[in-house]
Design an enzyme around this catalytic site. Structure first.
Site, PDB file in Angstrom:
ATOM      1  N   TYR A  10      -8.196   5.743   5.827  1.00 48.82           N
ATOM      2  CA  TYR A  10      -8.379   4.942   7.039  1.00 48.82           C
ATOM      3  C   TYR A  10      -9.698   5.362   7.673  1.00 48.82           C
ATOM      4  O   TYR A  10      -9.816   6.446   8.236  1.00 48.82           O
ATOM      5  CB  TYR A  10      -7.246   5.180   8.035  1.00 48.82           C
ATOM      6  CG  TYR A  10      -5.881   4.703   7.595  1.00 48.82           C
ATOM      7  CD1 TYR A  10      -5.711   3.808   6.543  1.00 48.82           C
ATOM      8  CD2 TYR A  10      -4.738   5.140   8.259  1.00 48.82           C
ATOM      9  CE1 TYR A  10      -4.458   3.372   6.160  1.00 48.82           C
ATOM     10  CE2 TYR A  10      -3.477   4.708   7.883  1.00 48.82           C
ATOM     11  CZ  TYR A  10      -3.344   3.831   6.838  1.00 48.82           C
ATOM     12  OH  TYR A  10      -2.089   3.404   6.472  1.00 48.82           O
ATOM     13  N   PHE A  16       3.867  -3.213   8.677  1.00 43.32           N
ATOM     14  CA  PHE A  16       3.680  -4.609   9.073  1.00 43.32           C
ATOM     15  C   PHE A  16       4.958  -5.212   9.668  1.00 43.32           C
ATOM     16  O   PHE A  16       5.488  -6.211   9.183  1.00 43.32           O
ATOM     17  CB  PHE A  16       3.194  -5.458   7.902  1.00 43.32           C
ATOM     18  CG  PHE A  16       1.824  -5.122   7.401  1.00 43.32           C
ATOM     19  CD1 PHE A  16       0.929  -4.432   8.203  1.00 43.32           C
ATOM     20  CD2 PHE A  16       1.428  -5.505   6.133  1.00 43.32           C
ATOM     21  CE1 PHE A  16      -0.350  -4.125   7.738  1.00 43.32           C
ATOM     22  CE2 PHE A  16       0.158  -5.210   5.658  1.00 43.32           C
ATOM     23  CZ  PHE A  16      -0.738  -4.514   6.464  1.00 43.32           C
ATOM     24  N   PRO A  17       5.494  -4.633  10.763  1.00 38.46           N
ATOM     25  CA  PRO A  17       6.741  -5.142  11.342  1.00 38.46           C
ATOM     26  C   PRO A  17       6.627  -6.557  11.900  1.00 38.46           C
ATOM     27  O   PRO A  17       7.635  -7.232  12.066  1.00 38.46           O
ATOM     28  CB  PRO A  17       7.051  -4.138  12.458  1.00 38.46           C
ATOM     29  CG  PRO A  17       5.734  -3.518  12.791  1.00 38.46           C
ATOM     30  CD  PRO A  17       4.986  -3.456  11.495  1.00 38.46           C
ATOM     31  N   LEU A  18       5.392  -7.007  12.176  1.00 35.21           N
ATOM     32  CA  LEU A  18       5.215  -8.399  12.608  1.00 35.21           C
ATOM     33  C   LEU A  18       4.386  -9.189  11.609  1.00 35.21           C
ATOM     34  O   LEU A  18       3.777 -10.190  11.951  1.00 35.21           O
ATOM     35  CB  LEU A  18       4.564  -8.469  13.997  1.00 35.21           C
ATOM     36  CG  LEU A  18       5.509  -8.764  15.153  1.00 35.21           C
ATOM     37  CD1 LEU A  18       4.733  -9.004  16.432  1.00 35.21           C
ATOM     38  CD2 LEU A  18       6.396  -9.966  14.865  1.00 35.21           C
ATOM     39  N   GLY A  19       4.334  -8.701  10.361  1.00 34.71           N
ATOM     40  CA  GLY A  19       3.650  -9.451   9.326  1.00 34.71           C
ATOM     41  C   GLY A  19       2.250  -8.963   9.014  1.00 34.71           C
ATOM     42  O   GLY A  19       1.609  -9.454   8.104  1.00 34.71           O
ATOM     43  N   GLY A  20       1.724  -8.004   9.781  1.00 37.81           N
ATOM     44  CA  GLY A  20       0.427  -7.421   9.475  1.00 37.81           C
ATOM     45  C   GLY A  20      -0.712  -8.382   9.736  1.00 37.81           C
ATOM     46  O   GLY A  20      -0.812  -8.974  10.810  1.00 37.81           O
ATOM     47  N   PHE A  21      -1.562  -8.578   8.723  1.00 36.87           N
ATOM     48  CA  PHE A  21      -2.762  -9.397   8.904  1.00 36.87           C
ATOM     49  C   PHE A  21      -2.434 -10.893   8.975  1.00 36.87           C
ATOM     50  O   PHE A  21      -3.271 -11.689   9.373  1.00 36.87           O
ATOM     51  CB  PHE A  21      -3.752  -9.123   7.767  1.00 36.87           C
ATOM     52  CG  PHE A  21      -4.181  -7.688   7.708  1.00 36.87           C
ATOM     53  CD1 PHE A  21      -4.916  -7.125   8.734  1.00 36.87           C
ATOM     54  CD2 PHE A  21      -3.819  -6.884   6.640  1.00 36.87           C
ATOM     55  CE1 PHE A  21      -5.301  -5.791   8.694  1.00 36.87           C
ATOM     56  CE2 PHE A  21      -4.200  -5.545   6.590  1.00 36.87           C
ATOM     57  CZ  PHE A  21      -4.949  -4.999   7.623  1.00 36.87           C
ATOM     58  N   PRO A  30       0.400 -12.599  10.881  1.00 32.49           N
ATOM     59  CA  PRO A  30       1.568 -12.418  11.749  1.00 32.49           C
ATOM     60  C   PRO A  30       2.652 -13.469  11.531  1.00 32.49           C
ATOM     61  O   PRO A  30       2.362 -14.614  11.181  1.00 32.49           O
ATOM     62  CB  PRO A  30       0.978 -12.535  13.164  1.00 32.49           C
ATOM     63  CG  PRO A  30      -0.470 -12.189  13.004  1.00 32.49           C
ATOM     64  CD  PRO A  30      -0.843 -12.698  11.645  1.00 32.49           C
TER      65      PRO A  30
END
Length: 286
Positions: free
Chosen positions: A61, A211-216, A218
């Site tokens: 990162y 990615f709990p909301l879908g990541g890149f 959403p």
């Protein structure tokens, strides 16, 4: 307060189930320095002060950026803090993600993590499998797991986990060395790991969804938005609360570079979803 367990075993440590993912502390595309260095430091310090004792990071990162910020913000580390990293990739000068899966690559990656975090050993190292880069794909990982097991015998790694792994790869790795966690993509809409979550829970192994909301990309869900509005919560809070209630072995690592978003994420510890709401949310994947 919620009435389900809020801690779980990670290796031989008990951690709070709402942790913190450091990926967003780097610049755009998880590359280069953060836009606001001081806020990045402040977010880490407030997270730990607010009870976070599980931080997920990696030296790719940035590269090197998030680990150096973690050290600046938190070193010397609290006794109960568990820092988890992952190996298996490097970044080129343009920020591309390149596989780095050989035993020598893994050793170099571990040495980078230890140096930039100021540690003599990592509590947990996840082997980040790069078969399909963005999704799990089959293929033996025995060489990589044997390499990590060797580093474990040298005292440089205490516990080993997997990231971006299939159920077959989890089983293969467990034949070689104890596995303490699996970190895969899993959320309200992305539910391919349903059976794996449950089998790991039966084995006492943590499951760490990213990615709990879908990541890149959403999650676009009017249902989620409506449920959140009805509860007086944000869609992210509802998505995190659903994960907490899905299985007691799920450990959350939501990431943010904003103090406001950090506080919203931590508030999920007090958000209980009624059974009828959970049933509605379960339907999103359908």
């Amino acid at each position: 307060m919620t009435d389900y367990p809020m801690t779980y075993q990670l290796g031989d440590r008990q951690v709070n189930r709402v942790g913190y993912g450091a990926m967003q502390l780097a610049g755009p595309g998880v590359f280069g320095p953060p836009k606001d260095h001081d806020q990045a430091v402040a977010v880490l310090r407030e997270a730990v002060a607010s009870g976070v004792n599980h931080i997920d990071t990696s030296d790719f990162y940035g590269p090197h950026v998030t680990n150096r910020i973690i050290k600046e913000a938190l070193y010397p580390y609290p006794d109960d803090l568990v820092i988890v990293t992952k190996l298996g990739a490097v970044r080129d000068d343009a920020g591309a993600w390149l596989p780095a899966q050989s035993p020598d690559d893994l050793k170099r990656g571990l040495e980078d993590n230890l140096r930039n975090l100021g540690l003599e050993a990592m509590e947990v190292v996840n082997m980040r499998i790069m078969g399909d880069v963005h999704a799990p794909s089959e293929g033996s990982i025995a060489e990589q797991i044997h390499a990590l097991a060797d580093l474990q015998r040298q005292g440089l790694i205490r516990h080993i986990g997997l990231s971006n792994a299939t159920a077959t790869q989890v089983a293969e790795a467990r034949e070689i060395v104890p596995i303490v966690c699996v970190q895969n993509q899993y959320n309200l809409a992305h539910r391919e790991d349903e059976a794996l979550v449950d089998s790991l829970a039966e084995a006492g192994i943590a499951y760490v969804p990213f990615f709990p909301l879908g990541g890149f990309s959403p999650i676009q869900s009017g249902t989620l938005d409506e449920v959140a509005k009805g509860l007086g919560a944000t869609p992210m809070q509802v998505a995190l609360a659903w994960l907490l209630q899905r299985s007691p072995n799920i450990l959350l690592i939501p990431g943010t570079s904003s103090l406001g978003h950090l506080r919203e994420n931590l508030a999920v510890r007090d958000l209980k979803l009624p059974p009828e709401t959970v049933k509605i949310l379960d339907g999103i994947a359908g």
